[in-house]
Enzyme design. Structure first.
Site, short mmCIF file in Angstrom:
data_model
loop_
_atom_site.label_atom_id
_atom_site.label_comp_id
_atom_site.label_asym_id
_atom_site.label_seq_id
_atom_site.Cartn_x
_atom_site.Cartn_y
_atom_site.Cartn_z
N ASP A 115 0.83 -1.20 0.00
CA ASP A 115 0.00 0.00 0.00
C ASP A 115 0.87 1.26 0.00
O ASP A 115 1.98 1.25 0.56
CB ASP A 115 -0.93 -0.02 1.23
N GLY A 119 0.27 5.25 -4.54
CA GLY A 119 -0.33 6.52 -4.98
C GLY A 119 0.22 7.68 -4.17
O GLY A 119 0.59 8.73 -4.73
N TRP A 154 3.01 7.79 -2.48
CA TRP A 154 4.44 7.94 -2.78
C TRP A 154 4.60 8.83 -4.01
O TRP A 154 5.44 9.74 -4.04
CB TRP A 154 5.04 6.55 -3.03
N HIS A 165 3.11 2.93 -8.93
CA HIS A 165 2.99 1.47 -9.12
C HIS A 165 4.28 0.92 -9.77
O HIS A 165 4.72 -0.17 -9.43
CB HIS A 165 1.78 1.14 -9.99
N THR A 224 -10.17 -7.73 -5.82
CA THR A 224 -11.48 -7.77 -6.50
C THR A 224 -12.14 -6.39 -6.46
O THR A 224 -13.04 -6.12 -7.24
CB THR A 224 -12.41 -8.82 -5.83
N LEU A 254 11.78 -20.90 -3.54
CA LEU A 254 10.92 -19.82 -3.05
C LEU A 254 9.69 -19.79 -3.95
O LEU A 254 9.83 -19.82 -5.17
CB LEU A 254 11.67 -18.47 -3.13
N ARG A 271 1.53 -4.90 6.02
CA ARG A 271 0.84 -3.90 5.18
C ARG A 271 1.58 -2.58 5.32
O ARG A 271 1.70 -2.04 6.43
CB ARG A 271 -0.62 -3.71 5.59
N ARG A 275 -5.50 -2.23 8.15
CA ARG A 275 -6.66 -3.07 7.86
C ARG A 275 -6.26 -4.17 6.89
O ARG A 275 -5.18 -4.13 6.30
CB ARG A 275 -7.83 -2.25 7.33
N LEU A 276 -7.16 -5.16 6.76
CA LEU A 276 -6.83 -6.34 5.96
C LEU A 276 -7.36 -6.26 4.53
O LEU A 276 -6.91 -7.01 3.66
CB LEU A 276 -7.37 -7.61 6.63
N GLU A 316 0.65 -13.24 12.27
CA GLU A 316 1.13 -12.06 13.00
C GLU A 316 1.07 -10.88 12.02
O GLU A 316 1.43 -11.02 10.84
CB GLU A 316 2.56 -12.27 13.48
C1 FPP Z 1 -1.81 -0.04 -3.51
O1 FPP Z 1 -1.35 1.29 -3.45
C2 FPP Z 1 -1.24 -0.70 -4.68
C3 FPP Z 1 -1.95 -1.41 -5.61
C4 FPP Z 1 -3.40 -1.63 -5.51
C5 FPP Z 1 -1.30 -1.97 -6.79
C6 FPP Z 1 -0.03 -2.68 -6.53
C7 FPP Z 1 0.53 -3.13 -7.80
C8 FPP Z 1 1.84 -3.13 -8.12
C9 FPP Z 1 2.93 -2.70 -7.23
C10 FPP Z 1 2.22 -3.62 -9.46
C11 FPP Z 1 2.06 -5.09 -9.48
C12 FPP Z 1 3.08 -5.75 -10.23
C13 FPP Z 1 3.61 -6.93 -9.85
C14 FPP Z 1 4.67 -7.49 -10.70
C15 FPP Z 1 3.18 -7.63 -8.66
P1 FPP Z 1 -2.40 2.46 -3.68
O2 FPP Z 1 -2.50 2.74 -5.13
O3 FPP Z 1 -3.69 2.09 -3.05
O4 FPP Z 1 -1.71 3.63 -2.91
P2 FPP Z 1 -2.43 4.83 -2.17
O5 FPP Z 1 -3.28 4.23 -1.08
O6 FPP Z 1 -1.30 5.64 -1.64
O7 FPP Z 1 -3.24 5.57 -3.20
#
Ligand code: FPP
Length: 232
Positions: A17, A20, A22, A34, A63, A128, A179, A185-186, A198
């Site tokens: 998480d 966005g 960042w 991303h 989902t 792994l 997280r 949260r989950l 854990e």
């Molecule tokens: C949550 O941050 C991030 C996601 C829902 C997408 C994560 C996806 C990737 C890192 C790319 C996946 C690629 C591979 C190879 C696994 P957010 O967008 O909710 O961040 P924010 O809460 O700060 O807006």
């Protein structure tokens, strides 16, 4: 503080998480968050190998993430596709098994093919296991498991029956769930499987997550007393 080699979590599951936020902090578009998140995935896979972790699961697309705008969704799919295609040789070299959980059915055909190819080419490895949760939701996983059991005519259902019919049937339950970004949260991740995991919530945004953060998470895990409902 040093890690105890005898108490390394077998399975670490990560809710990535903060991509966005960042990006926003740097005046960049969300997609670049991303993209930087994929670099953190690669770093984490390397660290897991180094630390002897056997299973690492990344929550890459939930989902509920279909609610995001089409450009962002397509951008995440592009990153998954590119990552799989670019890193397959490295996965094979390091004997890493690629696995997914979630319902892949609604994904574009070429993405489904890239995923199937990566899984097929790495299926015999077990150093792994890296699992990408894609169009994954804990409730959807449970609903699909119950549908499978119902279609087998099962009326008496045990926790073991459920476990065997979840997408994670080939994975041990996560020992440690991380997280990032400070949210606690989950978000519909592996709800059944996390019964005794854990939990660890670093403030770091996912693209900044590195080996030091992972070691801190494991050190915190190693201080916990896991009783699984019993008494020590
Ligand atoms: C949550 O941050 C991030 C996601 C829902 C997408 C994560 C996806 C990737 C890192 C790319 C996946 C690629 C591979 C190879 C696994 P957010 O967008 O909710 O961040 P924010 O809460 O700060 O807006």
């Amino acid at each position: 503080m040093k890690l105890k080699k005898s108490c390394i979590p077998t399975h670490i599951a990560i809710i990535m998480d903060g991509n966005g936020r960042w990006a926003k902090k740097r005046g960049l578009v969300r997609h670049l968050g991303h993209k930087a998140g994929v670099d953190a995935v690669k770093r984490t896979i390397n660290s897991c190998m180094k630390l002897g972790i056997k299973f690492c699961t990344f929550f890459a697309f939930s989902t509920e993430n279909w609610k995001r705008c089409k450009d962002e969704v397509d951008g995440i799919f592009d990153l998954v596709r590119t990552h799989l295609n670019d890193s397959i040789e490295k996965m094979i070299e390091h004997k890493i098994k690629i696995n997914t959980i979630g319902n892949l059915q609604p994904f574009p055909q070429d993405l489904k093919e890239a995923i199937e190819q990566a899984k097929e080419k790495t299926k015999s490895f077990d150093r792994l296991t890296v699992t990408f949760a894609l169009n994954y939701g804990g409730r959807d996983d449970l609903a699909r498991a119950f549908s499978k059991l119902a279609s087998q005519g099962k009326t008496e259902i045990s926790p073991q029956d459920i476990s065997c019919n979840l997408d994670t049937f080939m994975l041990p339950d996560p020992d440690l769930v991380v997280r990032t970004s400070g949210e606690m949260r989950l978000s519909n991740f592996m709800l059944f499987q996390m019964a005794y995991s854990e939990l660890y919530f670093p403030k770091t945004y996912w693209p900044d997550f590195n080996e030091k953060h992972l070691i801190k998470a494991i050190l915190s895990y190693q201080k916990r007393e896991r009783r699984f409902g019993g008494i020590k």
